[in-house]
Enzyme design. Structure first.
Site, PDB file in Angstrom:
ATOM      1  N   ASP A  11       0.836  -1.209   0.000  1.00  0.00           N
ATOM      2  CA  ASP A  11       0.000   0.000   0.000  1.00  0.00           C
ATOM      3  C   ASP A  11       0.868   1.256   0.000  1.00  0.00           C
ATOM      4  O   ASP A  11       0.537   2.257  -0.640  1.00  0.00           O
ATOM      5  CB  ASP A  11      -0.920   0.014   1.230  1.00  0.00           C
ATOM      6  CG  ASP A  11      -2.009  -1.038   1.139  1.00  0.00           C
ATOM      7  OD1 ASP A  11      -2.147  -1.662   0.070  1.00  0.00           O
ATOM      8  OD2 ASP A  11      -2.722  -1.240   2.141  1.00  0.00           O
ATOM      9  N   TYR A  12       1.990   1.194   0.730  1.00  0.00           N
ATOM     10  CA  TYR A  12       2.893   2.342   0.827  1.00  0.00           C
ATOM     11  C   TYR A  12       3.460   2.701  -0.549  1.00  0.00           C
ATOM     12  O   TYR A  12       3.468   3.869  -0.958  1.00  0.00           O
ATOM     13  CB  TYR A  12       4.022   2.026   1.818  1.00  0.00           C
ATOM     14  CG  TYR A  12       5.078   3.109   1.915  1.00  0.00           C
ATOM     15  CD1 TYR A  12       4.805   4.315   2.554  1.00  0.00           C
ATOM     16  CD2 TYR A  12       6.349   2.910   1.361  1.00  0.00           C
ATOM     17  CE1 TYR A  12       5.775   5.313   2.636  1.00  0.00           C
ATOM     18  CE2 TYR A  12       7.325   3.899   1.432  1.00  0.00           C
ATOM     19  CZ  TYR A  12       7.031   5.092   2.078  1.00  0.00           C
ATOM     20  OH  TYR A  12       7.975   6.085   2.140  1.00  0.00           O
ATOM     21  N   GLU A  13       3.908   1.657  -1.285  1.00  0.00           N
ATOM     22  CA  GLU A  13       4.472   1.900  -2.626  1.00  0.00           C
ATOM     23  C   GLU A  13       3.393   2.462  -3.571  1.00  0.00           C
ATOM     24  O   GLU A  13       3.669   3.351  -4.385  1.00  0.00           O
ATOM     25  CB  GLU A  13       5.031   0.589  -3.207  1.00  0.00           C
ATOM     26  CG  GLU A  13       6.292   0.106  -2.524  1.00  0.00           C
ATOM     27  CD  GLU A  13       6.699  -1.279  -3.007  1.00  0.00           C
ATOM     28  OE1 GLU A  13       7.748  -1.390  -3.678  1.00  0.00           O
ATOM     29  OE2 GLU A  13       5.934  -2.229  -2.740  1.00  0.00           O
ATOM     30  N   LEU A  56     -36.869  -7.262  -8.292  1.00  0.00           N
ATOM     31  CA  LEU A  56     -36.991  -8.712  -8.384  1.00  0.00           C
ATOM     32  C   LEU A  56     -38.184  -9.210  -7.580  1.00  0.00           C
ATOM     33  O   LEU A  56     -38.496  -8.667  -6.524  1.00  0.00           O
ATOM     34  CB  LEU A  56     -35.722  -9.393  -7.850  1.00  0.00           C
ATOM     35  CG  LEU A  56     -34.455  -9.275  -8.688  1.00  0.00           C
ATOM     36  CD1 LEU A  56     -33.285  -9.845  -7.914  1.00  0.00           C
ATOM     37  CD2 LEU A  56     -34.608 -10.008 -10.008  1.00  0.00           C
ATOM     38  N   GLU A  73     -26.362 -16.211  -7.544  1.00  0.00           N
ATOM     39  CA  GLU A  73     -25.485 -15.178  -6.978  1.00  0.00           C
ATOM     40  C   GLU A  73     -26.035 -14.737  -5.640  1.00  0.00           C
ATOM     41  O   GLU A  73     -27.251 -14.723  -5.446  1.00  0.00           O
ATOM     42  CB  GLU A  73     -25.417 -13.964  -7.916  1.00  0.00           C
ATOM     43  CG  GLU A  73     -24.889 -14.284  -9.304  1.00  0.00           C
ATOM     44  CD  GLU A  73     -25.241 -13.182 -10.285  1.00  0.00           C
ATOM     45  OE1 GLU A  73     -24.596 -12.122 -10.238  1.00  0.00           O
ATOM     46  OE2 GLU A  73     -26.171 -13.384 -11.088  1.00  0.00           O
ATOM     47  N   LYS A  79     -27.288 -12.242  -2.854  1.00  0.00           N
ATOM     48  CA  LYS A  79     -28.011 -10.962  -2.923  1.00  0.00           C
ATOM     49  C   LYS A  79     -27.391 -10.008  -1.899  1.00  0.00           C
ATOM     50  O   LYS A  79     -27.548 -10.188  -0.698  1.00  0.00           O
ATOM     51  CB  LYS A  79     -29.499 -11.174  -2.635  1.00  0.00           C
ATOM     52  CG  LYS A  79     -30.345  -9.941  -2.889  1.00  0.00           C
ATOM     53  CD  LYS A  79     -31.819 -10.254  -2.696  1.00  0.00           C
ATOM     54  CE  LYS A  79     -32.670  -9.059  -3.074  1.00  0.00           C
ATOM     55  NZ  LYS A  79     -32.383  -7.879  -2.254  1.00  0.00           N
ATOM     56  N   ASP A 115     -26.615  -6.685   0.276  1.00  0.00           N
ATOM     57  CA  ASP A 115     -27.453  -5.683   0.928  1.00  0.00           C
ATOM     58  C   ASP A 115     -26.748  -4.333   0.883  1.00  0.00           C
ATOM     59  O   ASP A 115     -25.972  -3.976   1.777  1.00  0.00           O
ATOM     60  CB  ASP A 115     -27.713  -6.111   2.376  1.00  0.00           C
ATOM     61  CG  ASP A 115     -28.994  -5.506   2.913  1.00  0.00           C
ATOM     62  OD1 ASP A 115     -29.747  -4.927   2.115  1.00  0.00           O
ATOM     63  OD2 ASP A 115     -29.241  -5.620   4.128  1.00  0.00           O
ATOM     64  N   GLU A 122     -24.178  -3.374  -6.636  1.00  0.00           N
ATOM     65  CA  GLU A 122     -24.490  -2.784  -5.334  1.00  0.00           C
ATOM     66  C   GLU A 122     -23.262  -2.094  -4.762  1.00  0.00           C
ATOM     67  O   GLU A 122     -22.165  -2.651  -4.786  1.00  0.00           O
ATOM     68  CB  GLU A 122     -24.925  -3.869  -4.334  1.00  0.00           C
ATOM     69  CG  GLU A 122     -26.181  -4.618  -4.700  1.00  0.00           C
ATOM     70  CD  GLU A 122     -27.449  -3.822  -4.437  1.00  0.00           C
ATOM     71  OE1 GLU A 122     -27.560  -3.200  -3.362  1.00  0.00           O
ATOM     72  OE2 GLU A 122     -28.327  -3.824  -5.318  1.00  0.00           O
ATOM     73  N   TYR A 182     -23.073  -7.370 -10.905  1.00  0.00           N
ATOM     74  CA  TYR A 182     -23.728  -8.651 -11.180  1.00  0.00           C
ATOM     75  C   TYR A 182     -24.554  -8.715 -12.456  1.00  0.00           C
ATOM     76  O   TYR A 182     -25.155  -9.736 -12.741  1.00  0.00           O
ATOM     77  CB  TYR A 182     -24.627  -9.047 -10.008  1.00  0.00           C
ATOM     78  CG  TYR A 182     -25.590  -7.964  -9.554  1.00  0.00           C
ATOM     79  CD1 TYR A 182     -26.652  -7.554 -10.362  1.00  0.00           C
ATOM     80  CD2 TYR A 182     -25.435  -7.348  -8.331  1.00  0.00           C
ATOM     81  CE1 TYR A 182     -27.527  -6.572  -9.959  1.00  0.00           C
ATOM     82  CE2 TYR A 182     -26.321  -6.353  -7.915  1.00  0.00           C
ATOM     83  CZ  TYR A 182     -27.357  -5.968  -8.734  1.00  0.00           C
ATOM     84  OH  TYR A 182     -28.219  -4.987  -8.332  1.00  0.00           O
ATOM     85  N   LYS A 205     -30.997 -16.769 -11.582  1.00  0.00           N
ATOM     86  CA  LYS A 205     -31.311 -16.250 -12.916  1.00  0.00           C
ATOM     87  C   LYS A 205     -31.227 -17.373 -13.943  1.00  0.00           C
ATOM     88  O   LYS A 205     -30.341 -18.226 -13.865  1.00  0.00           O
ATOM     89  CB  LYS A 205     -30.299 -15.163 -13.324  1.00  0.00           C
ATOM     90  CG  LYS A 205     -30.250 -13.988 -12.389  1.00  0.00           C
ATOM     91  CD  LYS A 205     -29.115 -13.036 -12.767  1.00  0.00           C
ATOM     92  CE  LYS A 205     -29.004 -11.890 -11.764  1.00  0.00           C
ATOM     93  NZ  LYS A 205     -27.810 -11.053 -11.986  1.00  0.00           N
ATOM     94  N   LYS A 239     -35.088 -15.283  -0.339  1.00  0.00           N
ATOM     95  CA  LYS A 239     -34.681 -14.585   0.876  1.00  0.00           C
ATOM     96  C   LYS A 239     -34.437 -15.585   2.007  1.00  0.00           C
ATOM     97  O   LYS A 239     -35.261 -16.450   2.269  1.00  0.00           O
ATOM     98  CB  LYS A 239     -35.760 -13.584   1.302  1.00  0.00           C
ATOM     99  CG  LYS A 239     -35.919 -12.392   0.360  1.00  0.00           C
ATOM    100  CD  LYS A 239     -34.650 -11.554   0.320  1.00  0.00           C
ATOM    101  CE  LYS A 239     -34.879 -10.181  -0.250  1.00  0.00           C
ATOM    102  NZ  LYS A 239     -35.481  -9.226   0.651  1.00  0.00           N
ATOM    103  N   CYS A 253     -64.776   4.254  11.104  1.00  0.00           N
ATOM    104  CA  CYS A 253     -63.542   4.917  10.699  1.00  0.00           C
ATOM    105  C   CYS A 253     -62.981   5.720  11.881  1.00  0.00           C
ATOM    106  O   CYS A 253     -63.713   6.510  12.496  1.00  0.00           O
ATOM    107  CB  CYS A 253     -63.799   5.838   9.509  1.00  0.00           C
ATOM    108  SG  CYS A 253     -62.340   6.798   9.027  1.00  0.00           S
ATOM    109  N   CYS A 274     -63.340   9.706  10.635  1.00  0.00           N
ATOM    110  CA  CYS A 274     -64.604  10.406  10.340  1.00  0.00           C
ATOM    111  C   CYS A 274     -65.820   9.672  10.898  1.00  0.00           C
ATOM    112  O   CYS A 274     -66.956  10.103  10.689  1.00  0.00           O
ATOM    113  CB  CYS A 274     -64.761  10.613   8.832  1.00  0.00           C
ATOM    114  SG  CYS A 274     -65.001   9.072   7.910  1.00  0.00           S
ATOM    115  N   CYS A 330     -63.105   2.614   4.517  1.00  0.00           N
ATOM    116  CA  CYS A 330     -64.008   3.714   4.846  1.00  0.00           C
ATOM    117  C   CYS A 330     -64.574   4.219   3.521  1.00  0.00           C
ATOM    118  O   CYS A 330     -63.824   4.688   2.659  1.00  0.00           O
ATOM    119  CB  CYS A 330     -63.253   4.833   5.564  1.00  0.00           C
ATOM    120  SG  CYS A 330     -64.230   6.337   5.718  1.00  0.00           S
ATOM    121  N   CYS A 342     -63.647  12.129   4.309  1.00  0.00           N
ATOM    122  CA  CYS A 342     -62.708  11.583   5.301  1.00  0.00           C
ATOM    123  C   CYS A 342     -61.350  12.278   5.122  1.00  0.00           C
ATOM    124  O   CYS A 342     -60.692  12.098   4.086  1.00  0.00           O
ATOM    125  CB  CYS A 342     -62.568  10.081   5.097  1.00  0.00           C
ATOM    126  SG  CYS A 342     -61.531   9.276   6.326  1.00  0.00           S
TER     127      CYS A 342
END
Length: 665
Positions: free
Chosen positions: A31-33, A81, A111, A113, A115, A170, A222, A285, A309, A403, A406, A421, A427
């Site tokens: 990372d430094y280089e 979806l 694949e 899903k 979040d 995502e 994706y 899919k 899910k 209701c 009303c 109602c 209302c």
């Protein structure tokens, strides 16, 4: 080496290191280089501004400030979806797929899903040209400057990529980065963020891209969208996208059968907790792109994909009180007011009880300890009662008969789950709810006017329906609470500007029950203007693609109400658009009116979606399956043999692309 040559060499080298680190997970320098090389490039670019490039790795540090995010149209819609929560629902989906494809062999790509916040990236000639949030699927906010700061988003592609395409995915916040951010906030005396998803979504709308660059956001991709994509199936496209420089999760798997899909679900239901980011399910899919085209879309979702899910997080809380809400259609929704409980990263205080049947089914009572979970990880719902902790003096819930707003006696039609109602014109929540729907972003999008102001205008007796908005004056509005001179001016100007909103959005704004955004577009296209729609019979409405009996009945019922017709006439006087524009009417005919066509196969001159649009533009209806009511089967190359056999058996004429074009000349 000249400064220009060194700049180009460093850019190429840093793009390559970025790809090795974020896509291959195989860095060759520290990372430094990397930081040293980036600083050298930044210094060279500052000294030689004539060589500035929007796709330079230095763009990732941010610095651009965006005051207002432009809303732009997606060139191709971002669909949502359909969800499934059980194997039975998944197998039902498989049956529907097989029925439409006529028993052809189907493979699936599975694949995880993710979040996060949905994003659509557009690449032109290998360079990132824009990034749009999902928005409403038709249009989203442009967040290009912020997305460029995310290191796993390639600014420049490698290899043999298409000239132009979109790639969807995502924006996520890995769990480790999220925890680190919260530790820093707590250390500084700030409240911690509630969950990674909302934090990632909020990051995309920060005005200063330098602040976005400080957040450890990631981008998992994706789906590719565009013309002439260089593969025959989805899984192969993912592999190609990985080689072009995109971060395609390695968890994606090609499954030959539904049994393999179910094995994949079982594995990740357990192992998802080992991942460095949040996931709430699996997306399945149909792999073959021609089969995807064959399956097509419903009004909201692709038929060739479904989300499975995982079981949602559950918690318990005490139900303190049941209250009742009245919606703009008069529907009554019982609401559980709970002792606050932390659930899936958010504090939940209220949950929908849906209807009287649900309350009776679970025997839910005030004072009960109830089990709460988030339906689809979003909407809290009560799924059960802990009867062992029920108070001794508990009594069954009596559903209201009148209701709550009303006091009108509630009605419940046969076959309806909810009570209603019937006091449509008297209302208050129904009246203000319809006006709030009318002014909403997807409808009339009236700037300077919000839900609270609508309530205020109604309570002050300035408006009784949405047509009254167009009679308001600045002088009437200025005295209202929290309304300064400038805001009153903006409100009146926003109302005046809304007369330019196109017909299909005006139709959606009217608030006809069951007529959502997509249905409003379909009806506007089919009937061309409000007068034809107002006179349409239930039968003629049901001849329109995607319009079923429930929608047709609702439309007829709405226009039978004299009050609704009067309001439409008032709106017409104020200049609202009640017909399609000349540009929209161009090339539209009734040549295929009353005819139903099925499109199958791959075509030489037109894409399938273009063919379908031509059918609809000429008054025809597109169907996904062949029946005795089918007028023509438009057949291309690689059409499934079962469709041809069925058409021949039923005597349905089979025509080529050329014959179809002759038909609409």
């Amino acid at each position: 080496m000249t400064p220009e040559e060194r700049i180009h060499a460093l850019r190429k080298e840093l793009h390559d290191h970025n790809y090795r680190y974020y896509v291959l997970d195989a860095p060759v320098i520290s990372d430094y280089e990397f930081d040293l090389k980036l600083k050298e490039l930044q210094a060279l670019e500052d000294a030689n501004p004539q060589f500035k490039d929007a796709s330079s790795p230095t763009m990732r540090v941010g610095g651009a400030v965006t005051k207002n995010f432009n809303t732009l149209e997606h060139e191709q819609r971002m669909y949502s979806l359909d969800n499934s929560y059980s194997r039975e629902e998944l197998l039902e989906w498989e049956k529907r797929v097989n029925k439409i494809l006529g028993g052809a062999k189907v493979e699936y790509t599975c694949e995880l899903k993710y979040d996060g916040a949905s994003i659509s990236l557009t690449y032109e000639n290998g360079t990132l040209s824009r990034a749009l949030t999902r928005g409403d699927g038709f249009q989203g906010d442009e967040v290009t400057a912020n997305v460029k700061t995310i290191k796993s988003v390639p600014l420049k592609l490698r290899g043999d990529y298409p000239e132009k395409f979109d790639i969807r995915g995502e924006i996520i916040l890995p769990l480790e980065g999220f925890e680190k951010m919260n530790k820093e906030r707590i250390k500084n005396g700030d409240d911690p963020y509630m969950n990674p998803r909302n934090t990632a979504s909020g990051s995309l709308k920060l005005q200063d891209s330098a602040l976005v660059a400080e957040r450890p956001l990631d981008c998992l991709l994706y789906a590719l969208v565009g013309r002439n994509l260089p593969a025959a199936n989805h899984y192969e496209l993912l592999d190609k996208a990985r080689k072009w420089g995109f971060k395609i999760p390695k968890e994606a798997k090609l499954c030959k059968t539904m049994d393999e899909v179910l094995t994949y679900l079982d594995h990740w239901d357990t192992h998802r907790h080992d991942l460095p980011y949040e996931t709430d399910g699996v997306v399945i899919k149909v792999n073959n792109l021609i089969q995807q085209e064959e399956l097509g879309y419903t009004a909201k979702s692709p038929r060739w994909a479904i989300a499975y899910k995982f079981q949602t997080e559950q918690s318990s809380s005490v139900l303190e009180k049941i209250t009742y809400q009245v919606g703009r259609t008069g529907a009554i929704t019982p609401v559980a007011n709970l002792q606050p409980v932390l659930l899936a990263g958010t504090t939940v205080k209220r949950a929908s009880l849906h209807n009287a049947d649900q309350i009776a089914k679970l025997d839910i009572r005030e004072g009960d300890t109830v089990f709460v979970e988030k339906g689809g990880e979003i909407i809290p719902k009560i799924v059960g009662v802990d009867l062992s902790r029920r108070p001794e003096d508990s009594s069954p819930t009596k559903y209201i008969t009148n209701c709550p707003e009303c006091d009108t006696l509630l009605q419940r039609q046969a076959g309806e789950a909810q009570h209603f109602c019937p006091n449509i014109t008297g209302c208050p929540p129904q009246i203000t709810g319809r006006i709030q729907h009318f002014i909403s972003r997807k409808a009339m999008d009236i700037e300077g006017l919000g839900a609270e102001t609508v309530e205020l205008l109604f309570n002050e007796g300035l408006i009784e329906n949405y047509a009254d908005l167009y009679t308001l004056t600045k002088e009437q509005v200025v005295p209202l609470e929290r309304m300064a001179d400038k805001s009153a001016e903006n409100l009146i100007q926003g109302i005046a500007d809304s007369v330019n909103i196109p017909f299909e959005r005006v139709l959606f704004a009217l608030g006809i029950r069951y007529v959502g955004e997509t249905v409003a577009k379909v009806l506007a296209k089919a009937f061309k203007d409000i007068d034809a729609l107002m006179e349409a019979s239930q039968e003629s409405l049901m001849q329109v693609n995607e319009i079923g009996q429930r929608i047709a009945e609702s439309v007829v019922s709405f226009f039978e109400e004299e009050k609704n017709r009067e309001i439409i006439e008032e709106l017409r006087k104020h200049g609202l658009k009640f017909s399609l524009s000349e540009a929209q009417l161009e090339n539209q005919t009734d040549l295929l009116k009353g005819k139903t066509l099925v499109v199958s196969g791959v075509f030489e001159n037109l894409e399938r979606n273009e063919l379908k649009k031509l059918i609809e533009d000429n008054g025809g209806k597109v169907s996904s399956s062949i029946s005795s009511k089918t007028s023509y089967l438009v057949a291309g190359n690689n059409m499934g043999p079962s469709k041809r056999t069925k058409a021949e058996t039923l005597g349905v004429p089979i025509i080529s692309e050329e014959e179809f074009l002759d038909l609409i000349k």
